[in-house]
Design a protein around this motif. Structure first.
Motif, PDB file in Angstrom:
ATOM      1  N   PRO A 121      33.549  23.690  -2.241  1.00 24.69           N
ATOM      2  CA  PRO A 121      34.631  24.175  -1.390  1.00 24.69           C
ATOM      3  C   PRO A 121      35.214  23.033  -0.546  1.00 24.69           C
ATOM      4  O   PRO A 121      34.562  22.536   0.359  1.00 24.69           O
ATOM      5  N   LEU A 123      37.674  22.743   1.600  1.00 26.89           N
ATOM      6  CA  LEU A 123      38.031  22.892   3.012  1.00 26.89           C
ATOM      7  C   LEU A 123      36.831  22.518   3.888  1.00 26.89           C
ATOM      8  O   LEU A 123      36.980  21.911   4.951  1.00 26.89           O
ATOM      9  N   LEU A 124      35.627  22.854   3.423  1.00 27.96           N
ATOM     10  CA  LEU A 124      34.424  22.512   4.180  1.00 27.96           C
ATOM     11  C   LEU A 124      34.214  21.005   4.206  1.00 27.96           C
ATOM     12  O   LEU A 124      33.867  20.437   5.245  1.00 27.96           O
ATOM     13  N   ILE A 127      36.533  19.589   6.672  1.00 35.10           N
ATOM     14  CA  ILE A 127      36.090  19.775   8.054  1.00 35.10           C
ATOM     15  C   ILE A 127      35.028  18.735   8.413  1.00 35.10           C
ATOM     16  O   ILE A 127      35.079  18.115   9.473  1.00 35.10           O
ATOM     17  N   PHE A 215      43.481  24.191  13.923  1.00 37.01           N
ATOM     18  CA  PHE A 215      42.977  25.373  14.620  1.00 37.01           C
ATOM     19  C   PHE A 215      41.565  25.134  15.138  1.00 37.01           C
ATOM     20  O   PHE A 215      41.194  25.592  16.212  1.00 37.01           O
ATOM     21  N   LEU A 216      40.774  24.393  14.366  1.00 35.81           N
ATOM     22  CA  LEU A 216      39.414  24.079  14.800  1.00 35.81           C
ATOM     23  C   LEU A 216      39.394  22.961  15.847  1.00 35.81           C
ATOM     24  O   LEU A 216      38.346  22.649  16.386  1.00 35.81           O
ATOM     25  N   ILE A 230      48.400  27.724  17.622  1.00 36.20           N
ATOM     26  CA  ILE A 230      47.630  28.974  17.577  1.00 36.20           C
ATOM     27  C   ILE A 230      46.347  28.819  18.382  1.00 36.20           C
ATOM     28  O   ILE A 230      45.958  29.692  19.158  1.00 36.20           O
ATOM     29  N   LEU A 234      45.399  30.925  21.766  1.00 31.33           N
ATOM     30  CA  LEU A 234      44.237  31.820  21.724  1.00 31.33           C
ATOM     31  C   LEU A 234      43.357  31.646  22.958  1.00 31.33           C
ATOM     32  O   LEU A 234      42.562  32.519  23.298  1.00 31.33           O
TER      33      LEU A 234
ATOM     34  N   TYR B 168      42.476  33.445  10.231  1.00 30.15           N
ATOM     35  CA  TYR B 168      42.159  33.419  11.664  1.00 30.15           C
ATOM     36  C   TYR B 168      43.311  33.959  12.491  1.00 30.15           C
ATOM     37  O   TYR B 168      43.105  34.580  13.537  1.00 30.15           O
ATOM     38  N   THR B 281      34.836  30.444   3.351  1.00 28.09           N
ATOM     39  CA  THR B 281      35.430  29.598   4.392  1.00 28.09           C
ATOM     40  C   THR B 281      36.271  30.436   5.337  1.00 28.09           C
ATOM     41  O   THR B 281      36.316  30.166   6.534  1.00 28.09           O
ATOM     42  N   LEU B 284      34.178  31.826   8.025  1.00 29.99           N
ATOM     43  CA  LEU B 284      33.849  30.857   9.070  1.00 29.99           C
ATOM     44  C   LEU B 284      34.954  30.794  10.128  1.00 29.99           C
ATOM     45  O   LEU B 284      34.688  30.732  11.319  1.00 29.99           O
ATOM     46  N   PHE B 285      36.211  30.814   9.658  1.00 24.50           N
ATOM     47  CA  PHE B 285      37.323  30.739  10.603  1.00 24.50           C
ATOM     48  C   PHE B 285      37.420  32.005  11.446  1.00 24.50           C
ATOM     49  O   PHE B 285      37.633  31.935  12.655  1.00 24.50           O
ATOM     50  N   THR B 288      35.063  32.276  14.406  1.00 25.62           N
ATOM     51  CA  THR B 288      35.383  31.561  15.645  1.00 25.62           C
ATOM     52  C   THR B 288      36.329  32.379  16.513  1.00 25.62           C
ATOM     53  O   THR B 288      36.254  32.312  17.728  1.00 25.62           O
ATOM     54  N   VAL B 289      37.216  33.164  15.878  1.00 25.14           N
ATOM     55  CA  VAL B 289      38.145  33.976  16.662  1.00 25.14           C
ATOM     56  C   VAL B 289      37.393  35.063  17.426  1.00 25.14           C
ATOM     57  O   VAL B 289      37.649  35.314  18.597  1.00 25.14           O
ATOM     58  N   ILE B 299      29.616  25.841  13.514  1.00 23.59           N
ATOM     59  CA  ILE B 299      30.438  24.690  13.132  1.00 23.59           C
ATOM     60  C   ILE B 299      31.435  24.375  14.237  1.00 23.59           C
ATOM     61  O   ILE B 299      31.639  23.220  14.622  1.00 23.59           O
ATOM     62  N   TYR B 300      32.032  25.436  14.778  1.00 24.09           N
ATOM     63  CA  TYR B 300      33.018  25.260  15.842  1.00 24.09           C
ATOM     64  C   TYR B 300      32.374  24.583  17.060  1.00 24.09           C
ATOM     65  O   TYR B 300      32.904  23.606  17.593  1.00 24.09           O
ATOM     66  N   VAL B 318      26.285  26.120   4.124  1.00 27.44           N
ATOM     67  CA  VAL B 318      27.395  26.923   3.593  1.00 27.44           C
ATOM     68  C   VAL B 318      27.750  26.500   2.167  1.00 27.44           C
ATOM     69  O   VAL B 318      27.927  27.344   1.287  1.00 27.44           O
TER      70      VAL B 318
END
Lengths: 282, 345
Positions: A121, A123-124, A127, A215-216, A230, A234, B168, B281, B284-285, B288-289, B299-300, B318
């Motif tokens: 994956p 996206l991981l 990150i 976002f992270l 965003i 938030l 998210y 994934t 995971l997002f 966090t919300v 992770i966050y 993961v």
């Protein structure tokens, strides 16, 4: 393979929606400095202002104009999408194309690597890597390029392999055409539709991934990004500001992704006519 | 001696044959290479960073927070002053013992933090995977059956829209409208704090907290399953066996689900791996919300606190989960598809 792509795109409802959305976004991105009433990074006015004529979408927690930031967000999103899309597609062409042409052990090793990489994956991985390197805008483009080539390379390899053994290539070779000429005149033009579809798919994912990363909280703070907006909004959900602070960047992001997805659907539909009833402008 | 010899002679070729057979059938090698790449990334990435190895691996914050004693202990455990080949050996050995490093932020071993977080993530991911698979395939089958009609067109457009919304963002809007505005669901967490509920009361509380994140993930990811099953169903509807089933006088529902639908499920299972990885994934997002205490929130936190061993550990857990899930799906597909199954023997 001789299909009029422009007609395919403009004669489908989906293609029309995608082109119009993308056109508007590109216009906003190009004209952001003219359209935006304020500097997106300029912190002058009061914080948390409600929307008014002076600030169409109010101001954020440090007094930046949200509307201007929204417009500039289109610029960084599209810029990233185009650069990462072009970079990853070029890498796919280089790796997949050479694997298809050279064949043998090289091809087998490359194919193995591609299949293994496709299990991960990405996206991981993004990150993790970004967490270490905290990349600037251009290094992010570079990382995305390095992460997103395998899918395209697989398709390009398969197509090159089948093109190589096609009759018109053999005919050209028997007339004495050399490989550079063959590549330029016969193979690349026939790969073009696949590359285009791949470009659009990578662009869509790049927009999505960059927004997720921002976002992270990983990203260049000097580049305005919808994902970052965003995230900032938030933090202040107990205020009513989310209506004009959280919703616009989220919807803008959705529009961009949808535009690429619509175009991508048409392009893959044309490439695989059996999937969806076939194309009309062959 | 002769006994062990013959045992080895029969055992080793047998095991090799079994492993090779597995590898050939189920792409096991791809997954093993992927696992090696992930491990390599985890090992080399921090060691490529400039500066002294401890600083690079643990980050500045950790160095400030950890006592020199703990630092020396960790240096010794991971052999950080040794050449990198020895370090690799230490790294793999520690990994086999389930030791992923020390989290300065939580002041416990990383594995401890992750073991506490993983069940919540698996609950949320498993639930939404099941829900989006069920809803997606049923909608896809119904949609393909009514190709071109209002329901089909409506669903296609709807899926394009929900699929384009970041998960998210969807979660945040749900949180603000349903939990914040209407007050129907809790705002964050997985259980109500400071209670000692047991049994059904506790389960009800867990479910109550689960609903909104579950809905957010499911809505964002149902589209993939929907499109896959719709495509597979469309390909099936023109096959002769459908005509046969109809001419036998079967009811519409029987043709739609027992004949066409069941056959359409097969390709969906093969492609489900990609969708499952994306969903993971997404989970995971969304975590966090909602401040849901799973791996996503870990992770966050790790990113905020620059707690690198924690980030690495969460990444490893993961990705390995995703790899195992994908491989299990491929094996399942091998079992389901009679053509693949019968060729293997």
């Amino acid at each position: 393979m001789h299909i009029n792509y422009w007609q395919e795109l403009t004669h489908h409802r989906e293609g029309q929606i995608g082109l119009v959305l993308l056109g508007i976004l590109a216009g906003i991105a190009l004209l952001a400095p003219i359209l935006a009433p304020w500097d997106p990074l300029y912190e002058r006015d009061m914080a948390f202002l409600a929307p008014s004529l002076r600030h169409l979408l109010g101001t954020n927690d440090v007094g930046q104009d949200i509307f201007s930031r929204l417009l500039y967000g289109a610029r960084s999103s599209l810029c990233l999408a185009v650069l990462a899309g072009a970079g990853a597609t070029a890498l796919s062409l280089l790796i997949g194309g050479t694997a298809g042409l050279i064949g043998g052990l090289y091809d087998r090793v490359v194919l193995r690597c591609i299949d293994a990489l496709l299990c991960i994956p990405m996206l991981l991985v993004l990150i993790l890597v970004a967490g270490y390197l905290t990349p600037s805008f251009f290094s992010l483009v570079l990382i995305l390029t390095c992460l997103m080539w395998p899918g395209g390379a697989r398709v390009v390899r398969a197509e090159t392999l089948s093109l190589r053994s096609e009759l018109h290539i053999t005919a050209a070779r028997s007339f004495g055409a050399r490989w550079p000429y063959l590549l330029r005149r016969h193979i690349l033009p026939d790969l073009a539709p696949i590359l285009l579809a791949n470009f659009v798919a990578v662009a869509r994912r790049a927009v999505f991934m960059e927004a997720g990363l921002a976002f992270l909280g990983i990203g260049d703070p000097m580049v305005v990004s919808w994902g970052m907006m965003i995230r900032q909004a938030l933090r202040f959900t107990y205020l009513d500001a989310w209506v004009w602070w959280l919703l616009p960047p989220g919807l803008a992001l959705a529009c961009t992704v949808a535009a690429f997805a619509y175009l991508g659907n048409i392009l893959t539909g044309v490439l695989h006519p059996r999937h969806e009833g076939g194309h009309t402008h062959a | 001696m002769r006994g062990t010899d013959s045992l080895e002679q029969t055992l080793i070729p047998g095991v090799t044959k079994l492993v090779l057979g597995w590898a050939a059938r189920g792409r096991l090698w791809d997954y093993l290479i992927a696992f090696a790449i992930i491990l390599g990334l985890n090992f080399f990435l921090p060691r490529c960073m400039p500066g002294d190895p401890f600083l690079a691996i643990y980050g500045e914050e950790a160095v400030l927070h950890l006592s020199p004693q703990v630092q020396a202990e960790l240096m010794a455990q991971y052999g950080l002053n040794e050449p990198w080949l020895t370090q690799l050996w230490y790294y793999l050995r520690n990994l086999c013992h389930g030791q992923l490093g020390y989290s300065y932020y939580y002041t416990t071993p990383v594995s401890h933090v992750l073991l506490g977080a993983l069940p919540w993530t698996l609950l949320l991911a498993g639930g939404s995977l099941l829900l989006s698979f069920l809803i997606g395939t049923v909608l896809g089958i119904e949609s393909a059956w009514r190709r071109g009609q209002t329901l089909d067109r409506g669903l296609l457009t709807g899926v394009m829209l929900t699929g384009s919304l970041p998960d998210y963002f969807l979660g945040a809007v749900l949180l603000l409208l349903v939990a914040g505005g209407l007050g129907l669901f809790p705002l964050s967490g997985a259980v109500t704090a400071y209670t000692n509920w047991h049994g059904p009361r506790l389960w009800a509380d867990v479910l109550h907290h689960l609903v909104l994140p579950l809905v957010a993930v499911t809505v964002a990811h149902v589209g993939g399953f929907y499109l896959m099953s719709r495509n597979a169903m469309l390909r099936n509807l023109h096959r002769p066996f459908i005509l046969t089933a109809r001419s036998k006088g079967l009811t519409e529902t029987a043709v739609r689900y027992r004949h066409a639908g069941r056959n359409a499920l097969l390709p969906v299972v093969t492609e489900a791996g990609v969708a499952a990885a994306r969903l993971m994934t997404g989970v995971l997002f969304v975590e966090t919300v909602f401040a849901y205490p799973g791996v996503g929130s870990v992770i966050y936190q790790a990113l905020q606190a620059r707690d690198y061993p924690l980030l690495q550990g969460a990444f490893l857990v993961v990705t390995v989960t995703v790899l195992i899930l994908n491989y299990a799906l491929e094996v399942l597909y091998g079992r389901l598809d009679a053509r693949v199954r019968d060729h293997a023997h």
